[in-house]
Design an enzyme around this catalytic site. Structure first.
Site, PDB file in Angstrom:
ATOM      1  N   ASN A 200       6.103  -9.850  -0.867  1.00 51.99           N
ATOM      2  CA  ASN A 200       6.313 -11.039  -0.037  1.00 51.99           C
ATOM      3  C   ASN A 200       5.121 -11.378   0.857  1.00 51.99           C
ATOM      4  O   ASN A 200       4.847 -12.542   1.139  1.00 51.99           O
ATOM      5  CB  ASN A 200       7.599 -10.918   0.789  1.00 51.99           C
ATOM      6  CG  ASN A 200       7.619  -9.689   1.669  1.00 51.99           C
ATOM      7  OD1 ASN A 200       6.954  -8.695   1.405  1.00 51.99           O
ATOM      8  ND2 ASN A 200       8.410  -9.737   2.726  1.00 51.99           N
ATOM      9  N   LYS A 223      -0.714   1.282  -4.395  1.00 50.41           N
ATOM     10  CA  LYS A 223      -0.096   0.568  -5.513  1.00 50.41           C
ATOM     11  C   LYS A 223       0.348  -0.797  -5.039  1.00 50.41           C
ATOM     12  O   LYS A 223       1.110  -0.932  -4.084  1.00 50.41           O
ATOM     13  CB  LYS A 223       1.115   1.314  -6.075  1.00 50.41           C
ATOM     14  CG  LYS A 223       1.586   0.720  -7.409  1.00 50.41           C
ATOM     15  CD  LYS A 223       2.975   1.160  -7.809  1.00 50.41           C
ATOM     16  CE  LYS A 223       4.064   0.282  -7.261  1.00 50.41           C
ATOM     17  NZ  LYS A 223       4.054  -1.125  -7.789  1.00 50.41           N
ATOM     18  N   THR A 224      -0.156  -1.829  -5.726  1.00 51.17           N
ATOM     19  CA  THR A 224       0.249  -3.188  -5.406  1.00 51.17           C
ATOM     20  C   THR A 224       1.618  -3.488  -6.009  1.00 51.17           C
ATOM     21  O   THR A 224       2.082  -2.801  -6.923  1.00 51.17           O
ATOM     22  CB  THR A 224      -0.770  -4.196  -5.951  1.00 51.17           C
ATOM     23  OG1 THR A 224      -0.915  -3.990  -7.369  1.00 51.17           O
ATOM     24  CG2 THR A 224      -2.122  -4.027  -5.283  1.00 51.17           C
ATOM     25  N   GLU A 299       8.999   1.076   5.887  1.00 50.61           N
ATOM     26  CA  GLU A 299       9.377  -0.196   6.513  1.00 50.61           C
ATOM     27  C   GLU A 299      10.261  -0.893   5.503  1.00 50.61           C
ATOM     28  O   GLU A 299       9.794  -1.343   4.453  1.00 50.61           O
ATOM     29  CB  GLU A 299       8.134  -1.002   6.858  1.00 50.61           C
ATOM     30  CG  GLU A 299       8.402  -2.144   7.841  1.00 50.61           C
ATOM     31  CD  GLU A 299       8.737  -3.446   7.135  1.00 50.61           C
ATOM     32  OE1 GLU A 299       9.949  -3.770   7.068  1.00 50.61           O
ATOM     33  OE2 GLU A 299       7.819  -4.111   6.652  1.00 50.61           O
ATOM     34  N   LEU A 300      11.570  -0.989   5.827  1.00 48.71           N
ATOM     35  CA  LEU A 300      12.559  -1.342   4.815  1.00 48.71           C
ATOM     36  C   LEU A 300      13.256  -2.664   5.145  1.00 48.71           C
ATOM     37  O   LEU A 300      12.696  -3.518   5.808  1.00 48.71           O
ATOM     38  CB  LEU A 300      13.558  -0.190   4.669  1.00 48.71           C
ATOM     39  CG  LEU A 300      12.925   1.184   4.373  1.00 48.71           C
ATOM     40  CD1 LEU A 300      13.980   2.273   4.343  1.00 48.71           C
ATOM     41  CD2 LEU A 300      12.150   1.146   3.062  1.00 48.71           C
ATOM     42  N   CYS A 333      11.546  -9.487   5.530  1.00 49.06           N
ATOM     43  CA  CYS A 333      12.482  -8.409   5.855  1.00 49.06           C
ATOM     44  C   CYS A 333      13.060  -8.581   7.256  1.00 49.06           C
ATOM     45  O   CYS A 333      14.174  -8.146   7.536  1.00 49.06           O
ATOM     46  CB  CYS A 333      11.792  -7.051   5.726  1.00 49.06           C
ATOM     47  SG  CYS A 333      10.277  -6.921   6.705  1.00 49.06           S
ATOM     48  N   GLU A 430      21.139  -8.398   2.502  1.00 54.66           N
ATOM     49  CA  GLU A 430      19.847  -9.047   2.684  1.00 54.66           C
ATOM     50  C   GLU A 430      19.615 -10.008   1.517  1.00 54.66           C
ATOM     51  O   GLU A 430      19.296  -9.598   0.410  1.00 54.66           O
ATOM     52  CB  GLU A 430      18.738  -7.998   2.750  1.00 54.66           C
ATOM     53  CG  GLU A 430      17.383  -8.572   3.115  1.00 54.66           C
ATOM     54  CD  GLU A 430      16.311  -7.509   3.251  1.00 54.66           C
ATOM     55  OE1 GLU A 430      15.354  -7.737   4.006  1.00 54.66           O
ATOM     56  OE2 GLU A 430      16.425  -6.454   2.607  1.00 54.66           O
TER      57      GLU A 430
END
Length: 532
Positions: A200, A223-224, A299-300, A333, A430
């Site tokens: 995002n 890792k992208t 970070e979720l 998020c 979410e």
């Protein structure tokens, strides 16, 4: 700075942005048109996509398997380019390069000032390439170009300069002990950091991850996200142009089940940092625990409350709540995705929120004035429509939106639900899309209880003119960030992270440095000390 973040005000007029677009061959037919044609008549960016391979040991190389995968334009679903598909073998190669660069290379042995100078040169190069970086971010992700060029890339530049400033200010303490001892602490780089970033905010999260890690003297394997791999590769080339030694930063594009899993499980990775869904965060923790117990920061997800009190200035509250939810196509998020409005102003707020959403400008994100582009891919597009259907079936009132926007691509109409109850899926899950849910409350005790009754605790917003109300809510809400009469205010120095299932640890600011440092106590006996 807060005002710029809050309103996403452009430094340039639409005419000036149009001239920039023409100089790059982007702009054709800019102007007002029907909702369908706004999407159909697309601007073709002229930025050249040159970096599509893996970055290992300072070189762009093919995946060991030779495989590639497509990255798509979310405006159409068409292929932009094909990118090398890294897997476990490539992770091994990247970790080996990072390990050698840490154990034998110059990066952790440079003076902190030398590391700082490289990061500052990198920031300067980012600034020179804002147009291309913003174009890549928009093309690959779907976010408005104005947002990328005027808000996000400048944030990345500011953050790199911020951590460049920290590089030579990391130090330990001298500690008095009981006895004749000299005691000091050393803050040492942790080693090889494995980092996984989301789709995002690809470039912004890239900076949040590598900034503190590199400032502390670590090496990195990043890792992208498979949906948005392009901007990190472009930026990494600039970082090496700035003087970063080979092997210090390695980038693997690939999928979570292969490359991501291998990175989390790798026995020679000393630390993991992950941003993404709470479900995947559980897997990251599990793989870290089953391997070498590497430290993990997460970070979720979030389901953040936005509370509009009875004394709020309604017009301002409506605009702020709209921004809190719809920014970045709702793909945040920390979006203010549970709007709680006091019963005395509820009806007025709902009507004005509906009117504001219906005026939201949706279309080609390369066009000036567009507020909302497409969702990132078909999977996200369909997931959001599933939640919209659920909201209707569960009895919430659909005030506006709820349908596809345009004739192609992954565009969704700005959607507003009222009369939302806490047990509805749209109030609990979410959604990660342009769907605002509005609920009614009676008093502070009620809204505090309802706001905190969530497994998430990433952020919260409060809109009130009463300082006592603001202070009460700021302390009562179980969230890592509480914005009072503002929202989405981010700054390099402001820590970001969550309570409960929204994560572990903090990104940005001085707090993030501790994620990438080991603390060592060194004790020496003293002979006949003059003082203790």
């Amino acid at each position: 700075m807060a005002t710029r973040k809050l309103l996403l005000l452009s430094r340039y007029s639409s005419a000036h942005l149009s001239s920039i677009g023409r100089s790059h061959g982007w702009v054709r037919g800019i102007g007002s048109s029907s909702s369908s044609s706004v999407v159909d008549e697309l601007i073709t960016p002229s930025v050249k996509i040159a970096d599509t391979q893996l970055l290992i040991n300072g070189k762009f190389v093919d995946a060991a398997s030779g495989k590639t995968f497509p990255t798509l334009d979310p405006r159409t679903g068409d292929v932009i380019t094909h990118v090398a598909e890294g897997d476990a073998e490539d992770i091994d190669r990247a970790v080996a390069a990072a390990r050698k660069a840490f154990d034998e290379g110059p990066w952790p042995r440079m003076t902190a000032y030398e590391r700082s100078c490289i990061l500052l040169r990198f920031a300067d190069l980012l600034e020179k390439h804002i147009d291309d970086l913003a174009a890549i971010e928009t093309w690959d992700n779907g976010k408005p170009y104005e947002q990328a060029a005027e808000d996000e890339v400048p944030d990345v530049i500011r953050l790199m300069r911020y951590y460049a400033g920290w590089a030579d200010k990391i130090h330990g303490l001298t500690i008095p002990a009981d006895g004749e001892y000299h005691v000091q602490t050393l803050h040492e780089p942790i080693g090889v950091a494995g980092q996984i970033v989301p789709w995002n905010f690809p470039l912004r999260m890239f900076a949040w991850k590598i900034g503190p890690a590199l400032a502390c003297g670590n090496t990195v394997v990043l890792k992208t996200a498979e949906l948005t791999p392009l901007s990190a590769l472009y930026a990494a080339r600039l970082l090496h142009e700035a003087g970063l030694p080979p092997g210090v930063l390695n980038i693997i594009s690939g999928f979570g089940r292969t490359a991501g899993s291998a990175l989390c499980s790798h026995m020679d990775v000393n630390k993991l940092a992950f941003t993404g869904s709470t479900e995947t965060g559980r897997t990251v923790l599990d793989l870290a625990a089953k391997s070498n117990l590497k430290t993990v920061t997460l970070e979720l997800g979030g389901k953040s409350p936005f509370i509009v009190c009875k004394d709020a200035e309604i017009d301002k509250a409506v605009e702020l709540a709209h921004f809190a939810l719809f920014f970045n196509q709702g793909q945040c998020c920390n979006a203010g995705s549970r709007t709680f409005v006091h019963e005395s102003v509820y009806d007025e707020f709902v009507e004005k929120a509906r009117a504001r959403a219906m005026k939201r400008v949706v279309g080609d994100p390369f066009k000036p004035g567009v507020e909302q582009g497409p969702q990132v891919d078909i999977k996200q597009f369909e997931k959001i429509h599933t939640y919209i259907k659920s909201g209707i079936e569960s009895g919430a009132t659909l005030e506006c939106g709820g349908e596809r926007y345009g004739s192609k691509g992954f565009f969704i109409q700005p959607t507003v639900f009222s009369n939302v109850q806490d047990d509805m899926l749209i109030a609990k899950d979410e959604i990660f899309g342009p769907v605002q849910t509005i609920s009614k409350f009676k008093d502070l005790d009620e809204v505090i209880r309802r706001a905190n009754k969530s497994p998430y605790g990433l952020a919260a917003g409060v809109f009130t003119q009463n300082i006592d109300t603001a202070n009460t809510l700021a302390r009562a809400l179980r969230a890592g960030s509480v914005w009072i009469n503002c929202y989405h205010v981010v700054d390099a120095a402001i820590p970001f992270g969550g309570y409960k299932m929204s994560g572990i640890g903090r990104e940005k600011g001085v707090y993030s440095l501790s994620n990438y440092l080991q603390v060592k106590a060194v004790v020496n006996p003293l002979k006949n000390p003059a003082w203790l």
